[in-house]
Design a protein around this motif. Sequence first.
Motif, PDB file in Angstrom:
ATOM      1  N   THR A 166      40.629  47.691  37.942  1.00 35.77           N
ATOM      2  CA  THR A 166      39.565  46.812  38.429  1.00 35.77           C
ATOM      3  C   THR A 166      38.208  47.467  38.248  1.00 35.77           C
ATOM      4  O   THR A 166      37.262  46.855  37.732  1.00 35.77           O
ATOM      5  N   LYS A 167      38.099  48.726  38.651  1.00 30.29           N
ATOM      6  CA  LYS A 167      36.801  49.395  38.606  1.00 30.29           C
ATOM      7  C   LYS A 167      36.409  49.789  37.186  1.00 30.29           C
ATOM      8  O   LYS A 167      35.212  49.845  36.872  1.00 30.29           O
ATOM      9  N   ALA A 168      37.385  50.052  36.339  1.00 26.54           N
ATOM     10  CA  ALA A 168      37.046  50.350  34.941  1.00 26.54           C
ATOM     11  C   ALA A 168      36.536  49.108  34.232  1.00 26.54           C
ATOM     12  O   ALA A 168      35.691  49.189  33.330  1.00 26.54           O
ATOM     13  N   PHE A 169      37.021  47.940  34.650  1.00 21.38           N
ATOM     14  CA  PHE A 169      36.620  46.694  34.002  1.00 21.38           C
ATOM     15  C   PHE A 169      35.342  46.111  34.590  1.00 21.38           C
ATOM     16  O   PHE A 169      34.475  45.619  33.855  1.00 21.38           O
ATOM     17  N   MET A 170      35.181  46.192  35.928  1.00 23.01           N
ATOM     18  CA  MET A 170      34.041  45.468  36.498  1.00 23.01           C
ATOM     19  C   MET A 170      33.462  46.140  37.744  1.00 23.01           C
ATOM     20  O   MET A 170      33.232  45.490  38.758  1.00 23.01           O
ATOM     21  N   SER A 171      33.202  47.442  37.658  1.00 23.22           N
ATOM     22  CA  SER A 171      32.527  48.099  38.766  1.00 23.22           C
ATOM     23  C   SER A 171      31.125  48.506  38.346  1.00 23.22           C
ATOM     24  O   SER A 171      30.730  48.334  37.185  1.00 23.22           O
ATOM     25  N   THR A 172      30.389  49.043  39.264  1.00 23.82           N
ATOM     26  CA  THR A 172      29.034  49.507  38.958  1.00 23.82           C
ATOM     27  C   THR A 172      29.059  50.827  38.183  1.00 23.82           C
ATOM     28  O   THR A 172      28.028  51.267  37.680  1.00 23.82           O
TER      29      THR A 172
END
Length: 419
Positions: A166-172
């Motif tokens: 999740t964070k690799a795809f759409m985090s800050t």
Amino acid sequence: MIRYLVRIIRACLPALTALCLAAWIPHAASAQSRAAVERQYQQWLERDLWPEARQAGVSRRTFDRALASVDLNWKLPDLAPPGFPAPKKRAQSQAEFRSPGAYFAEKRMRSLASTGAALARRHAATLAAIERKWGVPAGIIVAIWGRESGYGSASIPHSAFEVLATKAFMSTRPELFRKELLAALRIVEKGHVTPAQMKSSWAGAMGQPQFLPSSYLEHAVDFDGDGRADIWNSVPDTLASIANYLARKGWVRGRDWGFEVVIPERMSCAFEGMDRSRTIAQWTEAGIIRISGRPFPAHERQASGMMLVPAGIYGPQFIVTPNFYVIKEYNNSDLYALFIGNLADRISYGSGGFVTSWQNLGAMLRSDIATLQRSLEKAGYDVGGADGLPGYKTRRSIGEWQEKNGKRQTCFPTAQMLR
């Protein structure tokens, strides 16, 4: 009466319908947007991430086992989904900064020390073997274990792959988490653990030592001899992995972490920092003494030490060794390293809290401290960045400014000083 109520309901139906549509349309639009993001995520996995994973030595079987059934977790913090409005910048500068004393709540410290001392006795043979190999004292290892995961009792509920994907795809901070996601895939490829067993925090830190996947690959140790480094379930592997981490970061065998001291009033509190180190013998000659009145250990006297005044003159003061900064490699915070050092002393020696109390100076907004930092920067001082947190460069800059302007040196920001 019933006919009257029916007429009222019929009259209100158009308005009610409009209200329902108004409530439903944004939800539907949001659902459509999320569905579009989910499709983009699947394409990203296949077209973007998989080629890089394959190049890193990850098999297709491992890739599918780890990620085929992983959905995006929309509840995680710091997300920046494509096509959605940019996330509002956290108003960290508006958060309150309080006296450091709150970090060392005595009830919590005593509880951790009591449990840690019992566990140190239970695992004494393992800890002794670890110390012989890596040189890191048992108290430091157990203190980090307690601080990071409550000695393995803390809930670590998330799927590491769900968090990292999740964070690799759409985090800050997608690049950071992309690197960690690829490292997690390599962990599974090497057979250390299954995807289902890889549990992490919401930030992707795994197991009892709270290692990110890249740290696991570099520092995790199989110390119980079962053929895999299991930082989720094995106490020997957990303790040895913490020691290996610290040793690789530069732990100096045989040295302490630091000592609480008394700094004479005539001496500036602005000598803080690694770049202003002296031998402990030189600090002693300048008038600094241990708070206990005992001399510094003989083997420490000719070795380097650094002044540390985390609350300026308003709290405990220290001479710390390079090992203090090695602890900060685990978590880059003076207060974290002091927490570990004090907890380790309690576990190993049965000692208590710091002798000097932390004064309660009230609270300041981080934005106020950032304003003060910017003012000091304009005056030519290096405060280490105007982030609203008074690190050692800010504290010593305050002390130097105070001395230059004929004021009493305190080396700590207060509301009165800002005024």
